[in-house]
Structures are given as C-alpha cells and as structure tokens.
Design an enzyme around this catalytic site. Structure first.
Site, PDB file in Angstrom:
ATOM      1  N   HIS A   5       7.120   1.065   7.664  1.00 40.26           N
ATOM      2  CA  HIS A   5       6.599  -0.287   7.457  1.00 40.26           C
ATOM      3  C   HIS A   5       6.801  -1.101   8.721  1.00 40.26           C
ATOM      4  O   HIS A   5       7.809  -0.947   9.400  1.00 40.26           O
ATOM      5  CB  HIS A   5       7.323  -0.968   6.277  1.00 40.26           C
TER       6      HIS A   5
ATOM      7  N   GLU B 297       3.509   1.080  -1.167  1.00 40.88           N
ATOM      8  CA  GLU B 297       2.233   1.746  -1.429  1.00 40.88           C
ATOM      9  C   GLU B 297       2.453   3.141  -2.031  1.00 40.88           C
ATOM     10  O   GLU B 297       1.599   3.650  -2.742  1.00 40.88           O
ATOM     11  CB  GLU B 297       1.434   1.894  -0.126  1.00 40.88           C
TER      12      GLU B 297
HETATM   13  N1  COA Z   1       5.022   9.230   9.044  1.00 45.03           N
HETATM   14  C1  COA Z   1       5.485   9.858  10.155  1.00 45.03           C
HETATM   15  N2  COA Z   1       5.894   9.215  11.248  1.00 45.03           N
HETATM   16  C2  COA Z   1       5.863   7.878  11.219  1.00 45.03           C
HETATM   17  C3  COA Z   1       5.415   7.161  10.095  1.00 45.03           C
HETATM   18  C4  COA Z   1       4.981   7.896   8.991  1.00 45.03           C
HETATM   19  N3  COA Z   1       4.549   7.297   7.888  1.00 45.03           N
HETATM   20  N4  COA Z   1       5.466   5.841  10.357  1.00 45.03           N
HETATM   21  C5  COA Z   1       5.940   5.728  11.602  1.00 45.03           C
HETATM   22  N5  COA Z   1       6.167   6.955  12.122  1.00 45.03           N
HETATM   23  C6  COA Z   1       6.702   7.268  13.433  1.00 45.03           C
HETATM   24  C7  COA Z   1       5.620   7.131  14.496  1.00 45.03           C
HETATM   25  O1  COA Z   1       4.923   8.332  14.672  1.00 45.03           O
HETATM   26  C8  COA Z   1       6.435   6.737  15.685  1.00 45.03           C
HETATM   27  O2  COA Z   1       7.025   7.894  16.190  1.00 45.03           O
HETATM   28  P1  COA Z   1       7.223   8.110  17.780  1.00 45.03           P
HETATM   29  O3  COA Z   1       8.331   7.149  18.139  1.00 45.03           O
HETATM   30  O4  COA Z   1       7.599   9.534  17.899  1.00 45.03           O
HETATM   31  O5  COA Z   1       5.934   7.748  18.431  1.00 45.03           O
HETATM   32  C9  COA Z   1       7.537   5.860  15.102  1.00 45.03           C
HETATM   33  O6  COA Z   1       7.703   6.288  13.759  1.00 45.03           O
HETATM   34  C10 COA Z   1       7.195   4.370  15.125  1.00 45.03           C
HETATM   35  O7  COA Z   1       5.891   4.236  14.567  1.00 45.03           O
HETATM   36  P2  COA Z   1       5.001   2.918  14.631  1.00 45.03           P
HETATM   37  O8  COA Z   1       3.609   3.233  14.186  1.00 45.03           O
HETATM   38  O9  COA Z   1       5.180   2.251  15.942  1.00 45.03           O
HETATM   39  O10 COA Z   1       5.712   2.065  13.529  1.00 45.03           O
HETATM   40  P3  COA Z   1       5.216   0.701  13.030  1.00 45.03           P
HETATM   41  O11 COA Z   1       6.383   0.042  12.445  1.00 45.03           O
HETATM   42  O12 COA Z   1       4.440  -0.025  14.023  1.00 45.03           O
HETATM   43  O13 COA Z   1       4.147   1.147  11.897  1.00 45.03           O
HETATM   44  C11 COA Z   1       3.142   1.594   9.850  1.00 45.03           C
HETATM   45  C12 COA Z   1       4.256   0.841  10.605  1.00 45.03           C
HETATM   46  C13 COA Z   1       3.142   1.115   8.401  1.00 45.03           C
HETATM   47  C14 COA Z   1       1.750   1.269  10.474  1.00 45.03           C
HETATM   48  C15 COA Z   1       3.424   3.100   9.917  1.00 45.03           C
HETATM   49  O14 COA Z   1       4.731   3.363   9.442  1.00 45.03           O
HETATM   50  C16 COA Z   1       2.399   3.931   9.154  1.00 45.03           C
HETATM   51  O15 COA Z   1       1.303   4.159   9.674  1.00 45.03           O
HETATM   52  N6  COA Z   1       2.731   4.366   7.902  1.00 45.03           N
HETATM   53  C17 COA Z   1       1.838   5.143   7.104  1.00 45.03           C
HETATM   54  C18 COA Z   1       0.770   4.272   6.465  1.00 45.03           C
HETATM   55  C19 COA Z   1       1.316   3.433   5.317  1.00 45.03           C
HETATM   56  O16 COA Z   1       2.016   3.913   4.440  1.00 45.03           O
HETATM   57  N7  COA Z   1       0.939   2.143   5.338  1.00 45.03           N
HETATM   58  C20 COA Z   1       1.320   1.208   4.299  1.00 45.03           C
HETATM   59  C21 COA Z   1       2.284   0.191   4.806  1.00 45.03           C
HETATM   60  S1  COA Z   1       2.797  -0.892   3.489  1.00 45.03           S
END
Ligand code: COA
Length: 361
Positions: free
Chosen positions: A251, A306
C-alpha cells in the site's frame, strides 16, 4: 517547491478522517475503524456526515430517508436505456448521476443532497446490471436497509444475513480514506462553488482509473489461478520471482498491516468461518506474506483491504466488474463529507505549475 503528484503536500485540513500509515491506524471522526465495523452503513454515513454517532432515533430516521431517496427519475431511466450496450459501469454511473438535479443542487452542498446521491447509486448499478443481463428490473424495497436493498436489487432475492453483513462491513470500512485522488478531485470541483452533483461526477471519473479503484479484480484472478491451497506456494513464488506484483498486497500509505484488512478479516472469520473461498484466501494471505518477506525483504508488504474485498466478492459470486462500482457506492459518503467540509471554509484550489519549456524571449 515542486512535488510530483503533490506527494507530501498537505492540501487541506480535515476533521473527517485520519490515516497513520506507519502505525496502521485509520480514524473516522475520532473513532478507530476497528471499533466501527459493527455499525450499519447508515450509522457510519451519519457519523461521517454529521461528525458524531447517531442516537437510536437518528439511526431510524437516516435509514428511512436513505430508503425514500432510492428511486430513479424518469430521465435516469431513459438515459440508462439509451447508453451504448458496451459502456462500462463506472461510465454509466458518471453519466446518469450527472443528470441529477437542477436548482435544488445549487451552492452550498447539504446533507440532504448527499443522502439522495448516496441512496440512488446502488439503484443505478442494479438497474443497469439487470438490464444488461436481460433480467427483470427490480424496484427498490424501502423496508430493507441500504446494503440489503442493494443485494436484493442485484439478485432479486433477500440476501442472507451473513452475506449482507460481510458486504456491509466492507462498505463501512471503505466509506472514507483521506485525501485520495477522488476525494481531492471532488474538493477541487467544489472549491469553484460548483454544485455537489458536479463534484461527485468528477470523483466518479477519478475513481474509474485503474490506479485508484481497480485492484480487486486482480485479486480474484490471483485466487482463481491458485484455486487450491496446495498450489498457493508455487504460484506465488513463480510470480514474485518473475517480478510480478501480487494484487491485494502492499500500500502507498500503509507500511504495516492495513487496519481495514484486519477488521474485514475479523468480521469474515466471525461470520463465514466455514466458507471454502475464505479458507483459501486466509491460506493465500499467510503464504504470500511469508514469501514477500523472503523474496522482497525489508519492503514491509502486507495485505491491503482490496484482498479481503475480493475474497468477499468471490464468496458472494458478485461479478468482478461490479467491484469498482460497489466501492463507489460506499466511497460516495466520504466524497460528499469532503465537499461539505470544503464548502464550510472554501478557498479555490489554484496550485501553480513550473514552466520547463523553451524560452525564445
Ligand atoms: N507484490 C510484490 N512486490 C511488491 C508489491 C506487491 N504487491 N508491492 C510492492 N512491491 C515491491 C515492489 O516491487 C518494490 O520492490 P523493489 O524495491 O524490489 O523495486 C517495492 O515493493 C516497493 O514498491 P512500490 O511500488 O514503490 O511501492 P508503493 O508503496 O509505491 O506501491 C502499491 C504501493 C499499492 C502501488 C503496490 O504495493 C502495488 O502495486 N500493490 C499491488 C496492487 C494492489 O493491491 N493495489 C491496491 C492498493 S489498496
């Protein structure tokens, strides 16, 4: 100062909700979300709109009012029949809601207007859904509460208490979530002293984008792909090693457990303890957290709301394209609360942009 996507910028002061992403806390009007999951949709909406919990009389009154505001106007019905067949439900909602109101929606927004828009959204969704499925069109039942009536209009049957309770808890937990993109766009529109219908239309358009309202169908795909507990570890490991993100985990704000996921899981365990799809979801969650810690160490990745939202939808057999519209049917309460708060102490939003183009002068 330039901040991409306004990250870290405080754009408003609010008394509606508070999120502490480090501690995993979400507060509505002073109450931690876990303490509120027993409230009905109507009671929680009352709390967000009025700023305090309802009395017994208030709860009866708001249930009655939301019941009477459920009906479509003839114009809405005409629009629902004239929209293109293939139009997605969020675009349908955005279009039909924008037909609402004339002079009665003029500045300033009111709780009464908020109730009407909140009450009619489930009717629009269910009417269009039944139309598309060639099923009978169902008139709202004013005796049922908000969530029971939504399920009744979708299926034609009175829902079981277990199913209605699970959906109600999900909706209560997702009514409001601070200055997210859709709440912000509602506030920006309202800040021009435009009307509540315009603000909500803007918010629906914002919610429609996959970066905001769309993750749970991905969770359903993940649970379907896994299918049985024995396959969980291999499917999850393969996805993570390929660099894929696991839907329903991680998140932007919460860097620990999402308190809404915890409250939803607790409710589901109380109500649906022996449900097969819930058992699978619980197992997948456990395996995913273990494997995320192993393959992505130090990233603080946990289950988000979610994940359990999708588990509920799956166990209720709700089609995944109703997910974002159902989320909208709850989040409209937060949007309307934000718009009313904006109107109370309004300043038009007018940030600046930094020119980085050519200068020929
Ligand atoms: N599965 C696997 N790896 C994940 C992950 C997931 N759901 N969410 C984050 N990561 C990893 C990324 O690959 C990244 O790894 P790295 O450091 O090796 O590059 C690291 O964690 C940070 O990711 P980042 O996208 O920068 O985190 P964020 O806080 O900006 O993103 C989300 C948050 C929600 C966009 C992201 O966690 C995600 O895409 N989740 C899946 C979609 C989802 O469930 N969305 C609903 C949110 S309520």
């Amino acid at each position: 100062m330039f901040s991409e996507g306004l990250k870290g910028i405080i754009a408003a002061q609010t008394m509606i909700s508070h999120i502490d992403g480090k501690e995993g806390v979400l507060i509505y009007r002073g109450y931690e979300i876990g303490e509120l999951s027993h409230l009905s949709f109507e009671e929680a909406a009352f709390l967000l709109w009025y700023g305090h919990l309802p009395t017994v009389e208030d709860a009866v009154e708001i249930k009655k009012k939301l019941g009477t505001y459920r009906f479509l106007t003839p114009v809405m019905r005409d629009i629902l029949h004239s929209l293109p067949q293939g139009m997605d439900m969020m675009s349908v909602l955005r279009t039909v809601i924008s037909s609402e109101g004339g002079t009665e929606y003029k500045w300033k927004p009111t709780i009464e207007q908020s109730m009407r828009l909140t009450a009619v959204i489930p009717t629009i969704i269910a009417y269009r859904f039944n139309m598309m499925m060639d099923k009978p069109l169902i008139v709202p039942d004013t005796q049922l509460n908000h969530v029971e009536n939504y399920l009744y209009m979708l299926t034609g049957n009175n829902p079981s208490k277990t199913v209605a309770d699970a959906l109600e808890t999900y909706m209560v937990l997702t009514l409001e979530h601070g200055m997210n993109a859709s709440a912000f766009s509602a506030r920006v529109t309202a800040s021009t002293e435009s009307d509540l219908v315009s603000a909500i239309t803007a918010a629906i358009g914002t919610m429609k984008g996959p970066l905001h309202g769309g993750a749970p169908s991905g969770v359903i795909d993940l649970l379907n792909e896994i299918g049985m507990a024995e396959k969980a570890e291999s499917v999850i490991r393969r996805k993570l090693l390929k660099g894929e993100k696991l839907m329903g985990f991680g998140h932007r704000v919460y860097k620990t457990h999402d308190p809404r996921a915890i409250a939803l899981r607790k409710k589901l365990l109380e109500n649906m303890g022996d449900d097969h799809s819930l058992d699978l979801a619980l197992y997948v969650e456990k395996k995913a957290i273990e494997l995320l810690a192993e393959i992505k160490p130090g990233r603080s990745l946990y289950t988000n709301v979610e994940f359990y939202a999708a588990a509920i939808m799956k166990s209720m057999h709700l089609p995944s394209d109703l997910f974002t519209p159902t989320f909208t049917a709850s989040r409209i309460v937060g949007w309307t609360a934000h718009v009313m708060e904006q109107a109370e102490n309004n300043t038009i939003y007018r940030p600046q942009s930094e020119y980085i183009g050519k200068r020929n002068c």
